[in-house]
Design an enzyme around this catalytic site. Structure first.
Site, PDB file in Angstrom:
ATOM      1  N   ALA A 131      71.741  25.213  48.117  1.00  0.00           N
ATOM      2  CA  ALA A 131      71.507  23.984  48.870  1.00  0.00           C
ATOM      3  C   ALA A 131      72.462  23.887  50.054  1.00  0.00           C
ATOM      4  CB  ALA A 131      71.677  22.776  47.957  1.00  0.00           C
ATOM      5  N   GLY A 176      70.311  27.451  44.390  1.00  0.00           N
ATOM      6  CA  GLY A 176      68.901  27.377  44.762  1.00  0.00           C
ATOM      7  C   GLY A 176      68.345  28.666  45.317  1.00  0.00           C
ATOM      8  N   GLU A 179      67.306  30.463  42.308  1.00  0.00           N
ATOM      9  CA  GLU A 179      66.142  29.766  41.758  1.00  0.00           C
ATOM     10  C   GLU A 179      64.876  30.135  42.527  1.00  0.00           C
ATOM     11  OE1 GLU A 179      67.474  25.603  39.853  1.00  0.00           O
ATOM     12  OE2 GLU A 179      68.089  25.821  41.951  1.00  0.00           O
ATOM     13  N   GLU A 199      75.897  25.905  39.796  1.00  0.00           N
ATOM     14  CA  GLU A 199      75.914  24.455  40.009  1.00  0.00           C
ATOM     15  C   GLU A 199      76.969  23.722  39.189  1.00  0.00           C
ATOM     16  OE1 GLU A 199      71.852  25.743  41.419  1.00  0.00           O
ATOM     17  OE2 GLU A 199      73.247  26.308  39.824  1.00  0.00           O
TER      18      GLU A 199
END
Length: 329
Positions: A131, A176, A179, A199
Protein backbone atom coordinates in the site's frame (compact mmCIF):
# COMPACT_ATOMS: atom_id res chain seq x y z
CA UNK A 1 25.19 -16.39 -34.20
CA UNK A 2 22.39 -18.74 -33.11
CA UNK A 3 23.37 -18.27 -29.48
CA UNK A 4 23.27 -14.50 -29.87
CA UNK A 5 19.79 -14.65 -31.35
CA UNK A 6 18.64 -16.88 -28.51
CA UNK A 7 19.95 -14.39 -25.93
CA UNK A 8 18.33 -11.36 -27.54
CA UNK A 9 15.01 -12.90 -28.56
CA UNK A 10 13.21 -12.25 -25.25
CA UNK A 11 13.97 -8.54 -25.55
CA UNK A 12 12.06 -8.32 -28.79
CA UNK A 13 8.96 -9.25 -26.81
CA UNK A 14 9.82 -6.74 -24.10
CA UNK A 15 10.25 -4.01 -26.69
CA UNK A 16 6.91 -4.92 -28.18
CA UNK A 17 5.39 -4.93 -24.70
CA UNK A 18 6.55 -1.40 -23.87
CA UNK A 19 7.17 0.40 -27.16
CA UNK A 20 8.18 4.02 -27.41
CA UNK A 21 6.48 6.70 -29.47
CA UNK A 22 9.41 7.05 -31.85
CA UNK A 23 10.55 4.63 -34.51
CA UNK A 24 12.75 1.92 -33.08
CA UNK A 25 16.12 1.23 -34.74
CA UNK A 26 16.81 -2.18 -36.14
CA UNK A 27 18.23 -4.68 -33.68
CA UNK A 28 17.57 -5.28 -30.02
CA UNK A 29 18.86 -3.04 -27.24
CA UNK A 30 20.07 -4.40 -23.95
CA UNK A 31 18.04 -3.64 -20.86
CA UNK A 32 20.78 -1.32 -19.67
CA UNK A 33 20.09 0.80 -22.73
CA UNK A 34 16.35 0.55 -22.34
CA UNK A 35 16.42 0.85 -18.56
CA UNK A 36 12.90 -0.65 -18.59
CA UNK A 37 11.98 2.62 -20.25
CA UNK A 38 9.32 2.68 -22.99
CA UNK A 39 11.46 4.99 -25.09
CA UNK A 40 13.46 3.91 -28.13
CA UNK A 41 17.11 2.91 -28.05
CA UNK A 42 19.66 5.69 -27.99
CA UNK A 43 20.57 6.83 -31.52
CA UNK A 44 23.57 4.94 -32.80
CA UNK A 45 23.58 2.48 -29.91
CA UNK A 46 24.23 -0.98 -31.37
CA UNK A 47 21.99 -3.89 -30.47
CA UNK A 48 24.88 -5.70 -28.84
CA UNK A 49 25.87 -2.81 -26.54
CA UNK A 50 26.78 -4.00 -23.04
CA UNK A 51 24.08 -3.54 -20.41
CA UNK A 52 26.23 -1.23 -18.31
CA UNK A 53 27.06 1.27 -21.06
CA UNK A 54 23.89 3.30 -20.65
CA UNK A 55 22.26 2.39 -17.38
CA UNK A 56 20.61 5.75 -16.68
CA UNK A 57 16.86 5.35 -16.42
CA UNK A 58 14.26 7.93 -17.31
CA UNK A 59 10.78 7.74 -15.85
CA UNK A 60 7.63 9.78 -16.20
CA UNK A 61 5.92 11.13 -13.10
CA UNK A 62 2.66 11.42 -15.05
CA UNK A 63 -0.07 9.48 -13.13
CA UNK A 64 -1.29 8.23 -16.50
CA UNK A 65 1.94 6.22 -16.71
CA UNK A 66 1.42 4.42 -13.37
CA UNK A 67 0.33 1.35 -15.32
CA UNK A 68 1.48 0.28 -18.76
CA UNK A 69 -0.57 -2.30 -20.61
CA UNK A 70 0.59 -3.71 -23.93
CA UNK A 71 -1.07 -6.31 -26.11
CA UNK A 72 1.72 -8.21 -27.82
CA UNK A 73 1.52 -8.99 -31.52
CA UNK A 74 3.03 -11.28 -34.12
CA UNK A 75 3.80 -14.74 -32.78
CA UNK A 76 3.05 -13.45 -29.27
CA UNK A 77 -0.45 -12.21 -30.15
CA UNK A 78 -2.79 -13.13 -27.32
CA UNK A 79 -0.30 -12.28 -24.57
CA UNK A 80 -0.95 -9.12 -22.55
CA UNK A 81 1.77 -7.56 -20.40
CA UNK A 82 0.56 -5.44 -17.49
CA UNK A 83 3.47 -3.41 -16.10
CA UNK A 84 3.42 -1.56 -12.77
CA UNK A 85 5.26 1.73 -13.14
CA UNK A 86 5.50 3.95 -10.05
CA UNK A 87 9.28 4.11 -9.60
CA UNK A 88 9.32 6.89 -6.99
CA UNK A 89 6.76 5.03 -4.86
CA UNK A 90 8.18 1.53 -5.45
CA UNK A 91 4.97 0.62 -7.30
CA UNK A 92 2.97 1.17 -4.11
CA UNK A 93 -0.78 0.67 -4.50
CA UNK A 94 -2.43 4.08 -4.75
CA UNK A 95 -5.95 5.23 -5.58
CA UNK A 96 -4.87 6.02 -9.12
CA UNK A 97 -3.15 2.66 -9.62
CA UNK A 98 -6.23 0.82 -8.35
CA UNK A 99 -8.42 2.75 -10.78
CA UNK A 100 -6.09 2.11 -13.70
CA UNK A 101 -5.85 -1.58 -12.89
CA UNK A 102 -9.63 -1.88 -12.66
CA UNK A 103 -9.90 -0.38 -16.15
CA UNK A 104 -7.17 -2.66 -17.51
CA UNK A 105 -8.73 -5.77 -15.98
CA UNK A 106 -12.13 -4.81 -17.38
CA UNK A 107 -10.70 -4.36 -20.89
CA UNK A 108 -8.83 -7.67 -20.72
CA UNK A 109 -11.89 -9.51 -19.45
CA UNK A 110 -13.94 -8.38 -22.45
CA UNK A 111 -11.30 -9.41 -25.00
CA UNK A 112 -11.80 -12.99 -26.16
CA UNK A 113 -8.52 -12.90 -28.06
CA UNK A 114 -6.43 -12.67 -24.87
CA UNK A 115 -4.90 -16.04 -24.02
CA UNK A 116 -2.66 -15.16 -21.08
CA UNK A 117 -1.61 -12.17 -18.99
CA UNK A 118 1.77 -11.37 -17.45
CA UNK A 119 1.72 -9.08 -14.42
CA UNK A 120 5.15 -7.57 -13.90
CA UNK A 121 7.00 -4.43 -12.94
CA UNK A 122 8.53 -1.88 -15.26
CA UNK A 123 10.69 -0.69 -12.36
CA UNK A 124 13.92 -2.65 -11.74
CA UNK A 125 14.36 -4.26 -8.33
CA UNK A 126 10.75 -3.94 -7.22
CA UNK A 127 7.50 -5.75 -7.95
CA UNK A 128 5.23 -3.89 -5.54
CA UNK A 129 5.96 -2.57 -2.05
CA UNK A 130 2.34 -2.82 -0.95
CA UNK A 131 0.00 0.00 0.00
CA UNK A 132 1.03 3.59 -0.61
CA UNK A 133 1.51 4.51 3.05
CA UNK A 134 2.23 8.16 2.27
CA UNK A 135 -1.14 8.45 0.58
CA UNK A 136 -2.73 6.35 3.34
CA UNK A 137 -1.42 8.72 6.01
CA UNK A 138 -3.32 11.58 4.37
CA UNK A 139 -6.59 9.66 4.35
CA UNK A 140 -9.25 10.26 6.97
CA UNK A 141 -9.89 7.20 9.09
CA UNK A 142 -13.30 6.83 7.45
CA UNK A 143 -11.63 6.54 4.02
CA UNK A 144 -9.28 3.69 4.87
CA UNK A 145 -11.86 0.91 5.06
CA UNK A 146 -13.53 1.70 1.73
CA UNK A 147 -10.16 2.02 -0.03
CA UNK A 148 -8.91 -1.32 1.32
CA UNK A 149 -12.23 -2.86 0.28
CA UNK A 150 -11.79 -1.48 -3.23
CA UNK A 151 -8.21 -2.79 -3.42
CA UNK A 152 -9.41 -6.18 -2.21
CA UNK A 153 -12.10 -6.16 -4.89
CA UNK A 154 -9.53 -5.30 -7.56
CA UNK A 155 -7.28 -8.19 -6.58
CA UNK A 156 -10.28 -10.52 -6.60
CA UNK A 157 -11.22 -9.30 -10.08
CA UNK A 158 -7.65 -9.88 -11.22
CA UNK A 159 -7.78 -13.46 -9.97
CA UNK A 160 -11.17 -13.99 -11.60
CA UNK A 161 -9.96 -13.15 -15.09
CA UNK A 162 -10.91 -16.17 -17.22
CA UNK A 163 -7.47 -16.64 -18.79
CA UNK A 164 -4.21 -17.63 -16.99
CA UNK A 165 -2.44 -14.83 -15.11
CA UNK A 166 1.31 -15.14 -14.50
CA UNK A 167 3.04 -12.96 -11.92
CA UNK A 168 6.67 -12.20 -12.76
CA UNK A 169 8.30 -11.19 -9.47
CA UNK A 170 11.69 -9.69 -10.24
CA UNK A 171 11.98 -7.67 -7.05
CA UNK A 172 10.34 -7.04 -3.69
CA UNK A 173 6.69 -8.08 -3.37
CA UNK A 174 5.53 -7.01 0.07
CA UNK A 175 2.12 -6.68 1.67
CA UNK A 176 -0.43 -5.83 -0.99
CA UNK A 177 2.19 -6.53 -3.65
CA UNK A 178 2.39 -10.17 -2.60
CA UNK A 179 -1.39 -10.29 -2.24
CA UNK A 180 -1.65 -9.19 -5.87
CA UNK A 181 0.75 -11.95 -6.91
CA UNK A 182 -1.16 -14.50 -4.83
CA UNK A 183 -4.28 -13.77 -6.88
CA UNK A 184 -2.44 -14.86 -10.03
CA UNK A 185 -2.61 -18.45 -11.25
CA UNK A 186 1.15 -18.89 -11.53
CA UNK A 187 4.01 -17.09 -9.82
CA UNK A 188 7.59 -16.93 -11.03
CA UNK A 189 10.24 -15.20 -8.94
CA UNK A 190 13.87 -14.28 -9.24
CA UNK A 191 15.92 -16.06 -6.59
CA UNK A 192 16.87 -12.67 -5.16
CA UNK A 193 13.29 -11.38 -4.97
CA UNK A 194 11.92 -10.65 -1.50
CA UNK A 195 8.38 -11.61 -0.54
CA UNK A 196 6.32 -11.26 2.59
CA UNK A 197 3.03 -10.25 4.17
CA UNK A 198 4.49 -7.77 6.62
CA UNK A 199 1.34 -5.97 7.79
CA UNK A 200 1.66 -7.00 11.44
CA UNK A 201 4.71 -4.73 11.64
CA UNK A 202 2.23 -1.88 11.23
CA UNK A 203 -0.23 -3.39 13.73
CA UNK A 204 -2.66 -4.36 10.96
CA UNK A 205 -3.32 -7.58 9.04
CA UNK A 206 -3.24 -8.40 5.32
CA UNK A 207 -6.46 -6.89 4.01
CA UNK A 208 -6.52 -7.75 0.32
CA UNK A 209 -6.84 -11.51 0.51
CA UNK A 210 -3.49 -12.47 2.01
CA UNK A 211 -4.91 -14.29 5.05
CA UNK A 212 -7.00 -16.44 2.71
CA UNK A 213 -4.83 -16.98 -0.36
CA UNK A 214 -1.48 -17.63 1.34
CA UNK A 215 -2.80 -20.62 3.37
CA UNK A 216 -4.28 -21.99 0.15
CA UNK A 217 -0.94 -21.62 -1.65
CA UNK A 218 1.19 -23.17 1.11
CA UNK A 219 0.29 -24.95 4.33
CA UNK A 220 -1.87 -23.23 6.94
CA UNK A 221 0.78 -23.43 9.65
CA UNK A 222 3.50 -22.01 7.40
CA UNK A 223 1.19 -19.19 6.32
CA UNK A 224 0.54 -18.39 9.98
CA UNK A 225 4.25 -18.29 10.71
CA UNK A 226 4.97 -15.94 7.83
CA UNK A 227 2.08 -13.61 8.67
CA UNK A 228 2.44 -13.63 12.47
CA UNK A 229 6.18 -12.90 12.32
CA UNK A 230 5.98 -10.62 9.26
CA UNK A 231 8.71 -12.75 7.68
CA UNK A 232 10.33 -11.85 4.38
CA UNK A 233 11.68 -14.70 2.27
CA UNK A 234 13.63 -14.83 -0.99
CA UNK A 235 12.65 -16.51 -4.23
CA UNK A 236 14.46 -19.76 -3.47
CA UNK A 237 12.69 -20.13 -0.12
CA UNK A 238 9.39 -19.22 -1.74
CA UNK A 239 9.94 -22.03 -4.25
CA UNK A 240 10.77 -24.48 -1.47
CA UNK A 241 7.54 -23.59 0.31
CA UNK A 242 5.50 -23.86 -2.89
CA UNK A 243 4.66 -20.17 -2.95
CA UNK A 244 6.08 -19.78 -6.47
CA UNK A 245 6.17 -22.25 -9.36
CA UNK A 246 9.71 -21.36 -10.42
CA UNK A 247 12.66 -19.51 -8.93
CA UNK A 248 15.14 -18.29 -11.52
CA UNK A 249 18.58 -16.80 -11.07
CA UNK A 250 18.43 -13.06 -11.61
CA UNK A 251 20.23 -11.70 -14.67
CA UNK A 252 22.22 -8.48 -15.01
CA UNK A 253 19.22 -6.70 -16.47
CA UNK A 254 16.97 -7.60 -13.56
CA UNK A 255 14.12 -9.24 -15.47
CA UNK A 256 14.79 -12.99 -15.29
CA UNK A 257 11.32 -13.75 -13.90
CA UNK A 258 9.72 -11.79 -16.74
CA UNK A 259 11.68 -13.86 -19.28
CA UNK A 260 10.52 -17.10 -17.68
CA UNK A 261 6.94 -15.83 -17.52
CA UNK A 262 7.05 -14.92 -21.19
CA UNK A 263 8.39 -18.37 -22.02
CA UNK A 264 5.51 -19.96 -20.10
CA UNK A 265 2.95 -17.68 -21.77
CA UNK A 266 4.32 -18.82 -25.11
CA UNK A 267 3.77 -22.43 -24.03
CA UNK A 268 0.16 -21.66 -23.14
CA UNK A 269 -0.56 -19.67 -26.30
CA UNK A 270 -0.88 -22.59 -28.79
CA UNK A 271 -3.36 -24.51 -26.62
CA UNK A 272 -7.12 -24.30 -27.10
CA UNK A 273 -8.07 -20.98 -25.48
CA UNK A 274 -11.60 -22.02 -24.50
CA UNK A 275 -10.25 -25.25 -23.05
CA UNK A 276 -7.64 -23.36 -20.99
CA UNK A 277 -10.30 -20.99 -19.66
CA UNK A 278 -12.60 -23.87 -18.76
CA UNK A 279 -9.73 -25.72 -17.10
CA UNK A 280 -8.99 -22.64 -14.96
CA UNK A 281 -12.65 -22.32 -14.00
CA UNK A 282 -12.91 -26.01 -13.11
CA UNK A 283 -9.76 -25.91 -10.98
CA UNK A 284 -10.60 -22.65 -9.22
CA UNK A 285 -14.16 -23.65 -8.42
CA UNK A 286 -13.40 -27.29 -7.72
CA UNK A 287 -10.69 -26.68 -5.14
CA UNK A 288 -13.19 -24.80 -2.95
CA UNK A 289 -15.67 -27.68 -2.65
CA UNK A 290 -15.77 -31.41 -1.88
CA UNK A 291 -14.62 -33.90 -4.52
CA UNK A 292 -18.12 -34.94 -5.59
CA UNK A 293 -19.14 -31.35 -6.23
CA UNK A 294 -15.80 -30.69 -7.90
CA UNK A 295 -16.37 -33.52 -10.35
CA UNK A 296 -19.78 -32.07 -11.20
CA UNK A 297 -18.11 -28.71 -11.86
CA UNK A 298 -15.57 -30.41 -14.13
CA UNK A 299 -18.39 -32.11 -16.04
CA UNK A 300 -20.17 -28.79 -16.51
CA UNK A 301 -16.98 -27.15 -17.78
CA UNK A 302 -16.26 -30.07 -20.10
CA UNK A 303 -19.72 -29.70 -21.62
CA UNK A 304 -18.76 -26.16 -22.65
CA UNK A 305 -15.91 -27.33 -24.89
CA UNK A 306 -17.80 -30.13 -26.68
CA UNK A 307 -19.69 -27.90 -29.17
CA UNK A 308 -16.67 -25.69 -30.02
CA UNK A 309 -15.04 -25.47 -33.43
CA UNK A 310 -11.68 -25.68 -31.68
CA UNK A 311 -12.45 -29.19 -30.45
CA UNK A 312 -13.18 -30.33 -34.00
CA UNK A 313 -10.00 -28.59 -35.21
CA UNK A 314 -8.00 -30.43 -32.54
CA UNK A 315 -9.36 -33.79 -33.71
CA UNK A 316 -8.73 -32.92 -37.36
CA UNK A 317 -5.16 -31.82 -36.64
CA UNK A 318 -4.49 -35.03 -34.73
CA UNK A 319 -5.85 -37.11 -37.59
CA UNK A 320 -3.87 -35.17 -40.19
CA UNK A 321 -0.71 -35.09 -38.06
CA UNK A 322 -0.38 -31.33 -38.16
CA UNK A 323 -0.34 -28.47 -35.67
CA UNK A 324 -3.85 -27.28 -34.76
CA UNK A 325 -4.89 -23.68 -35.34
CA UNK A 326 -7.29 -22.72 -32.60
CA UNK A 327 -9.37 -19.58 -32.91
CA UNK A 328 -11.23 -19.57 -29.63
CA UNK A 329 -14.51 -20.54 -31.29
Amino acid sequence: MAAQIARTAPWRALLRAFPGPAARPRGVCSLGTLGFSPGPCAPGMPASAPANRAAKRHYSSDPKEDLRVRYLDGEDAGIVVVGLNRPKAKNAISKNLVKMMYDAVDDIKKNNKVRSVILCSVVPGIFCAGADLKERAKMHQSEVGPFVSKARGLITELGNLPMPIIAAIDGAALGGGLEMALACDIRIAASSAKMGLVETKLAIIPGAGGTQRLPRAISVSLAKELIFAAKVIDGDEAYRLGLVNHAVEQNESGDAAYHRALQLAREINPQGPIAVRMAKLAINQGTEVDLSTGLAIEEACYSQVIPTKDRLEGLAAFREKRRPHFKGE
